[in-house]
Enzyme design. Sequence first.
Site, PDB file in Angstrom:
ATOM      1  N   ARG A  11      -8.757   9.955  -6.324  1.00 48.02           N
ATOM      2  CA  ARG A  11      -9.649   9.059  -5.608  1.00 48.02           C
ATOM      3  C   ARG A  11     -11.074   9.587  -5.578  1.00 48.02           C
ATOM      4  O   ARG A  11     -12.033   8.841  -5.593  1.00 48.02           O
ATOM      5  CB  ARG A  11      -9.135   8.908  -4.180  1.00 48.02           C
ATOM      6  N   LYS A  61       0.871  -1.182   0.000  1.00 50.92           N
ATOM      7  CA  LYS A  61       0.000   0.000   0.000  1.00 50.92           C
ATOM      8  C   LYS A  61       0.903   1.226   0.000  1.00 50.92           C
ATOM      9  O   LYS A  61       1.440   1.618   1.033  1.00 50.92           O
ATOM     10  CB  LYS A  61      -0.912  -0.001   1.238  1.00 50.92           C
TER      11      LYS A  61
END
Length: 808
Positions: free
Chosen positions: A477, A456
């Site tokens: 996002r 991540k």
Amino acid sequence: MPTEAKETPFTLAKAAKGDKPVKKRETDSADAAEQSPRKKVKTDEQDVKPTDADKVDSKPSTSSSASTKPAASSFFAPRSSKPAESSKGKGKEKEELRNGSADEKDGKDEDGDEEMEEVKVKRAGKDASESPSGAGEEDEEEASDDEKEQEQEQEAAVKIADIFTKASKPDKAQTSWKAGEPVPYAALTATFSKIAATTKRLEISAYLTEFLVNVIDKTPEDLLKTVYLCINRLAPEYESIELGIGESLLMKAIGESCGRTLAQVKAEYKKIGDLGEVAFNSRTRQKTLFKSKPLTVRGVFDELKKVAKTSGKDSQGRKVGIIKALLAKCEGEETKFLIRSLEGKLRIGLAEKTVLVSLAHAAVTAEHYKADNKKSRGQLASQLEFGAEVVKAVFSEIPSYDLVVPALLEKGVDNLKEACSLTPGIPLKPMLAKPTKAISEVLDRFEGKQFTCEYKYDGERAQIHYLEDGSVRVFSRNSEDMTVKYPEFVTQLPRCIKEGTRSFVIDAEAVAWDTEEKRLLEFQKLSTRKRKDVKVEDVKVKVHLFAFDLLYLNGEPLLEKNLRERRVLLREHLQPVEGEFAFAQSEDASTVDGIQLFLDKSIKDGCEGLMVKMLEGEGSSYEPSRRSIHWLKLKKDYLQGVGDSFDLVVVGGDYGKGKRTNVYGAFHLACYDAESGTYQLICKIGTGFSDEALKQHYDTLKPLELAQKKAYYDVGTAKGPDVYFEPRVVWEVLAADLSLSPIYSAAKGLCGDRGISLRFPRFIRIRDDKDPESSTEPEQIAEAYRRQSIQSGGGKKGKGGTADDDFW
DNA sequence: TATGCCTGCCC
DNA sequence: ATTCTGC
DNA sequence: GCAGAATGGGCAGGCATA
């Protein structure tokens, strides 16, 4: 040192409750054992065992959720600011403290007031008899079995269907309108008002649906703007049209509009916790001399858009002007909701997902009316459910009301999917992941399934579209258009495209990259990049892309394929480019130990942790916008007993807003520097508190309020809190990271000029056992900061070659 | 021109 | 971002 | 488990103002 206030009801009550901590799932013991011990950045070496009281406090889930009793029932009703509270003894005190005289509300005689009161009463009394679903709304005992949920859903749908098969009730005067006329703004705000009065989601959705059906029926051309006002947006996210209005300007507008000083407005705001209420309460009567034409939905929307488009010199004044003009035309509750719209938060329990469902239901219902052949209850119900699914799915592939709403009106739910589907150049909602508290939890969820772990990366999500014409678009996002922020992609991307790849959409993370050292840089570096008018030549912070998914390829959407297939295609059609592009480092680990090792490695390499994803079978497709349980995120600070925690002193508080009205909504924390004898501010904190804890903190800290800042509080250049406290209360606080701060003074001088702050701080528990002077020391904070520096990647990487690039 | 506040958007 | 809460 | 609503640090960019 702990004053009386400190060990008042809180501790006692908690301890009592803690007597029966029936555990839902082993949380602490098992998980903690499996992890390495949390790195304590604290003054006491020996790890103080939390007392029972502490424990309950910090982890309400372990106690309250387990008991079958509705422990939560003792909490104040979350969204009511006053009535519910005042019935409970304690609330009274607070009201005095924060609200001054309570009679403000009663003295009013304007229209609209009655309605308000009615609403409030309803909230307080939990009277739902007016709900459109009828009084029969189930008295939900808890019921969380799967079956039961299913049933409930079914029932719910049927009920909603019922609502619309019944004749609709006559509208109130101001809120109804004739077909073809513009939708009155009052009709919308009346709907908001009804919605605000309940917490039941089905009810909320039903109110909105009812309203939208009306809109579709009478003034379909207003549907789009209506929907936009409901979700509080002016345009799709990727069009970046912003109001440019915040709290400050809004307060100015309210003040000028109501003939009050800024200071008065601010004071009211602190008390009431809602600017909408402030404006509503302080409307002057003068405007009622002339009744201007009532506001319409389209009128309000257009004006808001005008506000957004106002820029340049004196733009702030002009924006305020527009707002004042609008305010002058507001009647009753319109004021409140207009202001809330401008604040960007309706705060009525209605947000995008619910609007989508209601929109779908409204479309289906409207069709149902038009087509004369009335379907059966069951038929309509399943139609409604189907519609909601379709609209949600379509919207996550094309998150644009501009496109979806007209298509819905023209083609109907049944043909919506064909009309709107994934289109390169338009962002789709990214798939999200759930936090995971233990590695064992990963295995529990994915037991027997194929899954993979990926690094991540600590950067910015980048959904990159490469179109047939060779053009590139980058979306964040939140579907903002970031294309201009990354001009280098235009030249870089072609290098990683293999032959035969004509178009694609990839999901990737953009991470700041040290080209010299060939290693990842912190997120903080990335964020220093320019965002507008970026020219390739003056890019200072290089970016490395790490692709982890492929959503579209050569004209074909891949969302339905499983991750294993998508990943194969990704690797087949794109190739790593040294220092620019790579596939997210992944490993198909399957044991606790394997995952743990990979997790540690990821952190050593400067990542936040791991993403764990299903590879095949159910849940391995790409599910836009779902915070799916099929993607898990695993970060060290989530893990029980792992991650940096600090013991910090509460030195200030901010008045809460919205559902935190009447308590402190956030707190300012400091560490104690023995050398200078000062408390150095390190961060604020506003999460990790249960509602009950917030109340108790208020009770504890209120008596510690100071008239003035202590001379030995070093607040750096940060904005001070609403109120300062005596340095007495110590809390354990968890953070994901430490950052060099431009405003805080903690550990200043120990790691350069800047002080240090915490990234993602959250409350863990009270530390009754510590006094302020034995809180975490600046040196310990500095130490933690140094420890987190990213290791040079050089050692790991050989030289050149794809195998190597694949590492990153 | 320099500085600082405000806003929006990353996390 | 993280966290809590009602449904 | 979902959806919503509280809240965090910190950056660039736009504007106001010194």
